[in-house]
Scaffold this motif. Structure first.
Motif, PDB file in Angstrom:
ATOM      1  N   ILE A   4       0.861  -1.177   0.000  1.00  0.00           N
ATOM      2  CA  ILE A   4       0.000   0.000   0.000  1.00  0.00           C
ATOM      3  C   ILE A   4       0.897   1.227   0.000  1.00  0.00           C
ATOM      4  CG2 ILE A   4      -1.900   1.198   1.130  1.00  0.00           C
ATOM      5  CD1 ILE A   4      -2.727  -1.380   2.440  1.00  0.00           C
ATOM      6  N   GLU A   5       0.815   1.992  -1.074  1.00  0.00           N
ATOM      7  CA  GLU A   5       1.737   3.113  -1.310  1.00  0.00           C
ATOM      8  C   GLU A   5       0.955   4.425  -1.425  1.00  0.00           C
ATOM      9  OE1 GLU A   5       4.797   4.554  -4.900  1.00  0.00           O
ATOM     10  OE2 GLU A   5       3.836   2.590  -4.971  1.00  0.00           O
ATOM     11  N   PRO A   6       1.449   5.502  -0.823  1.00  0.00           N
ATOM     12  CA  PRO A   6       0.754   6.780  -0.955  1.00  0.00           C
ATOM     13  C   PRO A   6       1.161   7.527  -2.221  1.00  0.00           C
ATOM     14  CG  PRO A   6       2.587   7.036   0.556  1.00  0.00           C
ATOM     15  CD  PRO A   6       2.589   5.595   0.119  1.00  0.00           C
ATOM     16  N   LEU A   7       0.165   8.039  -2.932  1.00  0.00           N
ATOM     17  CA  LEU A   7       0.398   8.964  -4.036  1.00  0.00           C
ATOM     18  C   LEU A   7      -0.087  10.338  -3.571  1.00  0.00           C
ATOM     19  CD1 LEU A   7      -0.949   6.860  -7.054  1.00  0.00           C
ATOM     20  CD2 LEU A   7       1.365   6.901  -6.110  1.00  0.00           C
ATOM     21  N   ARG A   8       0.759  11.332  -3.651  1.00  0.00           N
ATOM     22  CA  ARG A   8       0.406  12.649  -3.136  1.00  0.00           C
ATOM     23  C   ARG A   8      -0.506  13.386  -4.116  1.00  0.00           C
ATOM     24  NH1 ARG A   8       5.420  14.962   0.429  1.00  0.00           N
ATOM     25  NH2 ARG A   8       6.291  12.948   1.026  1.00  0.00           N
ATOM     26  N   ALA A   9      -1.452  14.133  -3.545  1.00  0.00           N
ATOM     27  CA  ALA A   9      -2.381  14.935  -4.346  1.00  0.00           C
ATOM     28  C   ALA A   9      -2.691  16.226  -3.601  1.00  0.00           C
ATOM     29  CB  ALA A   9      -3.670  14.165  -4.619  1.00  0.00           C
ATOM     30  N   PHE A  10      -2.912  17.292  -4.370  1.00  0.00           N
ATOM     31  CA  PHE A  10      -3.224  18.598  -3.797  1.00  0.00           C
ATOM     32  C   PHE A  10      -2.145  18.978  -2.773  1.00  0.00           C
ATOM     33  CE2 PHE A  10      -7.389  16.446  -4.685  1.00  0.00           C
ATOM     34  CZ  PHE A  10      -7.617  17.082  -5.898  1.00  0.00           C
ATOM     35  N   SER A  11      -2.528  19.646  -1.685  1.00  0.00           N
ATOM     36  CA  SER A  11      -1.501  20.095  -0.735  1.00  0.00           C
ATOM     37  C   SER A  11      -1.193  19.052   0.330  1.00  0.00           C
ATOM     38  CB  SER A  11      -1.942  21.404  -0.063  1.00  0.00           C
ATOM     39  OG  SER A  11      -3.146  21.199   0.672  1.00  0.00           O
ATOM     40  N   ASP A  12      -2.186  18.233   0.703  1.00  0.00           N
ATOM     41  CA  ASP A  12      -1.939  17.307   1.810  1.00  0.00           C
ATOM     42  C   ASP A  12      -2.734  16.014   1.711  1.00  0.00           C
ATOM     43  OD1 ASP A  12      -4.576  18.019   2.617  1.00  0.00           O
ATOM     44  OD2 ASP A  12      -3.821  19.647   3.854  1.00  0.00           O
ATOM     45  N   ASN A  13      -3.311  15.704   0.538  1.00  0.00           N
ATOM     46  CA  ASN A  13      -4.053  14.452   0.360  1.00  0.00           C
ATOM     47  C   ASN A  13      -3.116  13.310   0.009  1.00  0.00           C
ATOM     48  OD1 ASN A  13      -6.243  16.538  -0.095  1.00  0.00           O
ATOM     49  ND2 ASN A  13      -7.453  14.662  -0.394  1.00  0.00           N
ATOM     50  N   VAL A  29      -7.547   4.427  -3.710  1.00  0.00           N
ATOM     51  CA  VAL A  29      -8.451   4.824  -2.641  1.00  0.00           C
ATOM     52  C   VAL A  29      -8.609   6.342  -2.642  1.00  0.00           C
ATOM     53  CG1 VAL A  29      -8.922   4.738  -0.169  1.00  0.00           C
ATOM     54  CG2 VAL A  29      -7.680   2.852  -1.278  1.00  0.00           C
ATOM     55  N   ASP A  30      -9.832   6.807  -2.805  1.00  0.00           N
ATOM     56  CA  ASP A  30     -10.168   8.236  -2.741  1.00  0.00           C
ATOM     57  C   ASP A  30      -9.319   9.100  -3.687  1.00  0.00           C
ATOM     58  OD1 ASP A  30     -12.211   7.825  -0.955  1.00  0.00           O
ATOM     59  OD2 ASP A  30     -11.092   8.451   0.810  1.00  0.00           O
ATOM     60  N   PRO A  31      -9.363   8.806  -4.987  1.00  0.00           N
ATOM     61  CA  PRO A  31      -8.579   9.599  -5.940  1.00  0.00           C
ATOM     62  C   PRO A  31      -9.257  10.923  -6.283  1.00  0.00           C
ATOM     63  CG  PRO A  31      -9.763   7.892  -7.129  1.00  0.00           C
ATOM     64  CD  PRO A  31     -10.059   7.691  -5.656  1.00  0.00           C
ATOM     65  N   GLY A  32      -8.995  11.935  -5.478  1.00  0.00           N
ATOM     66  CA  GLY A  32      -9.545  13.257  -5.755  1.00  0.00           C
ATOM     67  C   GLY A  32      -8.998  13.866  -7.022  1.00  0.00           C
ATOM     68  N   ASP A  33      -7.826  13.405  -7.434  1.00  0.00           N
ATOM     69  CA  ASP A  33      -7.177  13.863  -8.661  1.00  0.00           C
ATOM     70  C   ASP A  33      -6.731  12.623  -9.419  1.00  0.00           C
ATOM     71  OD1 ASP A  33      -5.737  15.094 -10.649  1.00  0.00           O
ATOM     72  OD2 ASP A  33      -4.279  16.041  -9.320  1.00  0.00           O
ATOM     73  N   HIS A 170      -5.145  12.244   4.755  1.00  0.00           N
ATOM     74  CA  HIS A 170      -4.521  13.577   4.798  1.00  0.00           C
ATOM     75  C   HIS A 170      -3.285  13.554   5.683  1.00  0.00           C
ATOM     76  CE1 HIS A 170      -7.602  16.000   2.735  1.00  0.00           C
ATOM     77  NE2 HIS A 170      -8.487  15.185   3.295  1.00  0.00           N
ATOM     78  N   GLU A 171      -2.318  14.387   5.339  1.00  0.00           N
ATOM     79  CA  GLU A 171      -1.111  14.559   6.144  1.00  0.00           C
ATOM     80  C   GLU A 171      -1.348  15.664   7.163  1.00  0.00           C
ATOM     81  OE1 GLU A 171       1.619  13.804   7.960  1.00  0.00           O
ATOM     82  OE2 GLU A 171       2.221  12.765   6.111  1.00  0.00           O
ATOM     83  N   TYR A 172      -2.104  15.293   8.206  1.00  0.00           N
ATOM     84  CA  TYR A 172      -2.450  16.225   9.271  1.00  0.00           C
ATOM     85  C   TYR A 172      -1.735  15.888  10.575  1.00  0.00           C
ATOM     86  CZ  TYR A 172      -6.608  17.759   6.554  1.00  0.00           C
ATOM     87  OH  TYR A 172      -7.466  18.262   5.609  1.00  0.00           O
ATOM     88  N   GLN A 205       8.788  13.678   4.675  1.00  0.00           N
ATOM     89  CA  GLN A 205       8.443  12.267   4.665  1.00  0.00           C
ATOM     90  C   GLN A 205       6.992  12.065   5.103  1.00  0.00           C
ATOM     91  OE1 GLN A 205      10.680   9.686   3.634  1.00  0.00           O
ATOM     92  NE2 GLN A 205      11.662  11.583   2.922  1.00  0.00           N
ATOM     93  N   VAL A 206       6.409  10.971   4.650  1.00  0.00           N
ATOM     94  CA  VAL A 206       5.036  10.604   5.009  1.00  0.00           C
ATOM     95  C   VAL A 206       5.016  10.078   6.441  1.00  0.00           C
ATOM     96  CG1 VAL A 206       3.111   9.069   4.426  1.00  0.00           C
ATOM     97  CG2 VAL A 206       4.528  10.063   2.602  1.00  0.00           C
ATOM     98  N   THR A 207       4.023  10.478   7.230  1.00  0.00           N
ATOM     99  CA  THR A 207       3.923  10.036   8.619  1.00  0.00           C
ATOM    100  C   THR A 207       2.971   8.862   8.794  1.00  0.00           C
ATOM    101  OG1 THR A 207       2.100  11.545   9.128  1.00  0.00           O
ATOM    102  CG2 THR A 207       4.349  12.401   9.383  1.00  0.00           C
ATOM    103  N   LEU A 208       2.448   8.336   7.732  1.00  0.00           N
ATOM    104  CA  LEU A 208       1.455   7.275   7.759  1.00  0.00           C
ATOM    105  C   LEU A 208       2.001   6.005   7.120  1.00  0.00           C
ATOM    106  CD1 LEU A 208      -1.472   9.552   6.557  1.00  0.00           C
ATOM    107  CD2 LEU A 208      -1.015   8.850   8.907  1.00  0.00           C
TER     108      LEU A 208
END
Length: 260
Positions: A4-13, A29-33, A170-172, A205-208
């Motif tokens: 499971i790999e994160p693809l970055r989108a927008f500012s923090d998705n 999962v949840d491709p807003g873009d 989100h990277e919150y 770096q990703v925190t998730l």
């Protein structure tokens, strides 16, 4: 095992891309873009997108669905209680679907939106796609639901195995931990997590993912039964009934909404 790999989108998705090496198939999962997913597929031309999993209807989670569906023919699954573009499979609480050879269960978690769902896989090492309900060290804003609904939703997720990996969208984490420290300034687990996350974010770096055991120790929204959390909520003048975890949750959610 799946990757499971994160693809970055927008500012923090993050768009989570679930990959099965054996079949060379993946799910988004949840491709807003659509662009990050299409770029990945173009760079991995032997792979196909089999599924698109949606947790809720907000544009930053569904905006890329029509283009991806048209380009790949992927099956689109999403909550039955919300309008999801190009949806093929409408999921209600407790329903299961097979994705990349794994069984995923839909869990209704209203609060952020009225029909929000999460996806849980209990096979092998358990993992959860929590959307905007459970964040690392936080939870989603109450746009359509109530504090009572969100509290119940979080309690449902908290009942999953403690080792469950949590993939939110989100990277919150860093900002959530600043609030967690304000709620529990004497919690050493929060202080240690803050230091770790600050180092990761300094290097972009990703925190998730997180995991539930860590959330139980550091996420104030899962710690509303703790005396220090109740006392902090009361000190803000937002708490009328200190005996109710639901009231404590509502108080700290309101506090978080105005926290700087």
């Amino acid at each position: 095992m799946l990757r499971i790999e994160p693809l970055r989108a927008f500012s923090d998705n993050y768009i989570w891309l679930i990959q099965d090496e054996g079949s060379r198939q993946c799910a988004a999962v949840d491709p807003g873009d659509a662009a990050p997913v299409m770029a990945w597929l173009e760079a991995h031309h032997e792979w196909t997108l089999s599924d698109i999993l949606i947790t809720h209807h907000h544009a930053d989670h569904v905006g890329g669905v029509p283009l991806l569906k048209a380009a790949t023919g992927a099956r689109v699954a999403g909550p039955a209680g919300e309008e999801i573009p190009e949806r093929d499979l409408a999921l209600s609480d407790g329903q299961t679907l097979s994705v990349l050879g794994r069984s995923l269960q839909a869990i209704e978690v209203p609060g952020h939106t009225a029909g929000h769902i999460a996806y849980f896989c209990g096979e092998e090492h358990p993992w959860l796609l929590s959307g905007d309900t459970l964040f690392a060290a936080g939870c989603g804003r109450l746009f359509e639901g109530t504090a009572a609904q969100m509290h119940r939703s979080l309690q449902r997720l908290a009942a999953l195995p403690a080792e469950t990996l949590v993939y939110c969208t989100h990277e919150y984490t860093q900002s959530n931990l600043r609030f967690a420290q304000a709620v529990e300034p004497g919690n050493p687990e929060i202080a240690a997590r803050c230091r770790q996350v600050d180092e990761l974010r300094a290097d972009d770096q990703v925190t998730l993912p997180s995991h539930l055991a860590l959330e139980f120790r550091t996420n104030p929204f899962l710690r509303v039964d703790q005396p220090d959390v109740r006392a902090a909520a009361a000190a803000q003048g937002l708490l009328a009934d200190q005996s109710s975890p639901e009231a404590v949750f509502a108080a700290i959610r309101a506090w978080k909404d105005r926290f700087q």
